[in-house]
Write a protein that holds these residues in place. Sequence first.
Motif, PDB file in Angstrom:
ATOM      1  N   GLU A   1       0.825  -1.214   0.000  1.00 44.23           N
ATOM      2  CA  GLU A   1       0.000   0.000   0.000  1.00 44.23           C
ATOM      3  C   GLU A   1       0.856   1.258   0.000  1.00 44.23           C
ATOM      4  O   GLU A   1       0.465   2.273  -0.563  1.00 44.23           O
ATOM      5  CB  GLU A   1      -0.926   0.006   1.221  1.00 44.23           C
ATOM      6  CG  GLU A   1      -2.160  -0.847   1.034  1.00 44.23           C
ATOM      7  CD  GLU A   1      -3.280  -0.475   1.995  1.00 44.23           C
ATOM      8  OE1 GLU A   1      -3.014   0.215   2.991  1.00 44.23           O
ATOM      9  OE2 GLU A   1      -4.421  -0.882   1.743  1.00 44.23           O
TER      10      GLU A   1
ATOM     11  N   PHE B   1      -5.887   4.926   2.340  1.00 41.92           N
ATOM     12  CA  PHE B   1      -5.768   3.470   2.342  1.00 41.92           C
ATOM     13  C   PHE B   1      -6.202   2.888   3.681  1.00 41.92           C
ATOM     14  O   PHE B   1      -6.175   3.551   4.708  1.00 41.92           O
ATOM     15  CB  PHE B   1      -4.334   3.059   2.054  1.00 41.92           C
ATOM     16  CG  PHE B   1      -3.896   3.347   0.653  1.00 41.92           C
ATOM     17  CD1 PHE B   1      -4.023   2.377  -0.330  1.00 41.92           C
ATOM     18  CD2 PHE B   1      -3.382   4.573   0.299  1.00 41.92           C
ATOM     19  CE1 PHE B   1      -3.636   2.638  -1.628  1.00 41.92           C
ATOM     20  CE2 PHE B   1      -2.984   4.840  -0.992  1.00 41.92           C
ATOM     21  CZ  PHE B   1      -3.112   3.864  -1.959  1.00 41.92           C
ATOM     22  N   GLN B   2      -6.531   1.607   3.635  1.00 44.37           N
ATOM     23  CA  GLN B   2      -6.975   0.905   4.836  1.00 44.37           C
ATOM     24  C   GLN B   2      -5.915   0.945   5.931  1.00 44.37           C
ATOM     25  O   GLN B   2      -6.208   1.160   7.090  1.00 44.37           O
ATOM     26  CB  GLN B   2      -7.305  -0.544   4.462  1.00 44.37           C
ATOM     27  CG  GLN B   2      -7.880  -1.321   5.617  1.00 44.37           C
ATOM     28  CD  GLN B   2      -8.373  -2.681   5.178  1.00 44.37           C
ATOM     29  OE1 GLN B   2      -8.169  -3.087   4.043  1.00 44.37           O
ATOM     30  NE2 GLN B   2      -9.020  -3.385   6.062  1.00 44.37           N
ATOM     31  N   SER B   3      -4.654   0.720   5.544  1.00 48.04           N
ATOM     32  CA  SER B   3      -3.568   0.723   6.536  1.00 48.04           C
ATOM     33  C   SER B   3      -2.992   2.127   6.707  1.00 48.04           C
ATOM     34  O   SER B   3      -1.976   2.296   7.340  1.00 48.04           O
ATOM     35  CB  SER B   3      -2.473  -0.228   6.097  1.00 48.04           C
ATOM     36  OG  SER B   3      -1.857   0.282   4.931  1.00 48.04           O
TER      37      SER B   3
ATOM     38  N   ASP C   1     -10.592   3.546   1.172  1.00 43.02           N
ATOM     39  CA  ASP C   1     -10.625   2.082   1.200  1.00 43.02           C
ATOM     40  C   ASP C   1     -10.724   1.609   2.646  1.00 43.02           C
ATOM     41  O   ASP C   1      -9.724   1.563   3.352  1.00 43.02           O
ATOM     42  CB  ASP C   1      -9.355   1.527   0.541  1.00 43.02           C
ATOM     43  CG  ASP C   1      -9.428   0.018   0.366  1.00 43.02           C
ATOM     44  OD1 ASP C   1     -10.490  -0.565   0.658  1.00 43.02           O
ATOM     45  OD2 ASP C   1      -8.422  -0.570  -0.048  1.00 43.02           O
TER      46      ASP C   1
END
Lengths: 295, 371
Positions: A185, B81-83, B158
């Motif tokens: 990510e 982002f998710q993280s 996300d």
Amino acid sequence: MSQSNSSNPTAANRRVWLRALLYAVLLVFVVYYLLPLYVMLVNSFKPLEEIRGGNMLALPHIWTFEPWKAAWSSAQIGVQPTGLKPYFINSIMMVVPAVTLSTLLGAVNGYVLTKWQFPGHGLVFAMILLACFIPFQIVLIPMARVLGILGLAGSTPGLVLVHLVYGLGFTTLFFRNYYAAFPTELVRAAQMDGANFFQVFWRILLPSSGPIIVVTVIWQFTNIWNDFLFGASFADFDSIPMTVALNNLVNSSTGVKEYNVHFAGAVLAALPTLIVYVVSGRYFVRGLMAGAVKG
Amino acid sequence: MASLKLQNIRKQYNKLEVLKGIDIEIEDGGFLVLVGPSGCGKSTLLNCIAGLEDISSGDIMIGEKSVVDLHPSQRDIAMVFQSYALYPNMNVEQNIAFGMEMRGIAKPEREAAIARVAETLQITELLKRKPSQLSGGQRQRVAMGRALVRDPQVFLFDEPLSNLDAKLRVDMRTEIKKLHQTMGTTIVYVTHDQIEALTLATKIAVLKFGELQQFGTPKQIYDQPNNLFVAEFMGSPSMNLMRARIIEAEGTLTAHVATGQGATLVLPLHGFEALNAHKGTEVILGLRPEAITDEASASGQDQSKVLLQSCQINVVEPAGSDTFVTTSLGGKEVIARLGADAVVSAGESMPLAFNMAKAVFFDPSSEQRIA
């Protein structure tokens, strides 16, 4: 625990004895491992007569730095009385670029193999990995041929190339495993921020790779510095590395074997790797552990 | 700010089709939530919009422009982002500035933009810290700051709240909604949490196995689910689904549901003309828990469509603001939502008010809604 100790003296006694035994055994191993270093150091500070007089383990009666000076700058190496100094410089000239380049290229390889995967990336990695298992001896003749074609035979750049090629398998393995655990990510976020291939690498991945860089540098430095075979096979007079020169020092006979000079020379040859380990050894262990747990 | 149009988006990995022709259109300033269970393709769809993954066919329009062939950084979008994906080697300020730096924006401008965003998100005092020194909620803010500073046409989120604890999640949810109201930027938001979907969205897209199940406003999704999957997935506790038989008696349609005690609950059906086609057959009746309630709570509802019926209560679950009770209907456990002060204990019978104005009907074989 202290309660059980006072209430049960025999058990406490036994524990003390076991502990003592453990330390005794450990001490034996410490002596066993350190004895060669001790012998080398002590005898390198003795005049030659004292060594010939016997008792390798005794401390010097007369301390002298002459053997060190001789080993460094005046001992007979092959046909030249130059000492190890020029060869030490040769080794530095070989090791620094070889370690830097192989580490950097390994990092780029690891980056591509984990974050820019292409069809067949697994196969490519397997083939790079295979390089780790090729014995040195097998590549000698093909390598000599390649160096000849490239016009690098007998030169320091030639040796750098040899070590670079040979080290790439290991450095790629280290970095690939480290980057496999690196969150993808982050790479995607950087891409959306507009960073290109090398910007992602320089700005995001490399600054977060401290532990694995230390591991790789130590590994590569030790291997390349200590290498004898490639040095003996591919070096000319003006590019002979330290290890080969040490061999020449010990084998150059001018009548007497100057053991004290040989000992001093051997310590000089081992010194850089010793320093690297002492300075960054704990990062090495930490880095290996990190790789083991995460990779 | 711009509208977003997805036209017949398909995505294949070798033979496996993970997105099967998705058509969604969200107006300028809208808040689109993609919701569905794990593996439904919602995150893949978001990555396709972001350009992190290529689509196999179809078109993505931001504003009036197709962005399919553009690099993620050229699509004028920003993603959380998710993280959180904060760069660990940079402090908060550098994290927020990185994108601007890559786009070659001058330093004074960058600093002004950082100051403005830090102000909005109240992270000014955190600017010099590394991500590792931040709490989960603070990291979330910084991640949003990094997106906000771009001032993009479309924001992509996300599952941004899934790594936070329950309390913080509710707070951040409100904050995201507030942010959307003040900024008015188009947002696409992925979540598997149907409550997040209902509270945040102006439009919800429910996905399953890469297929769009329903696309509509939260109210449409909640009150008129297209099929059994949507009915069960959205709402908590989920919709009660029971087998019922449609029978015409004395000129009016009724739905017959077997109660636990061997009796039959007869529910009048006014305004369900579509069910005329299903006379005599078995259908699935869907009633939300709040459409089955106690007499006092039902007093405000349209009385012509409310039917009182005594039911045996199996379990009582007081939840503070409501009391949930279960009873057996149509061979299934059915949950009813009573007022907080309802006095009832397990094993007793009590009259429950069925509000048929909110009832929906499904075909048992096709699982589609029929009325």
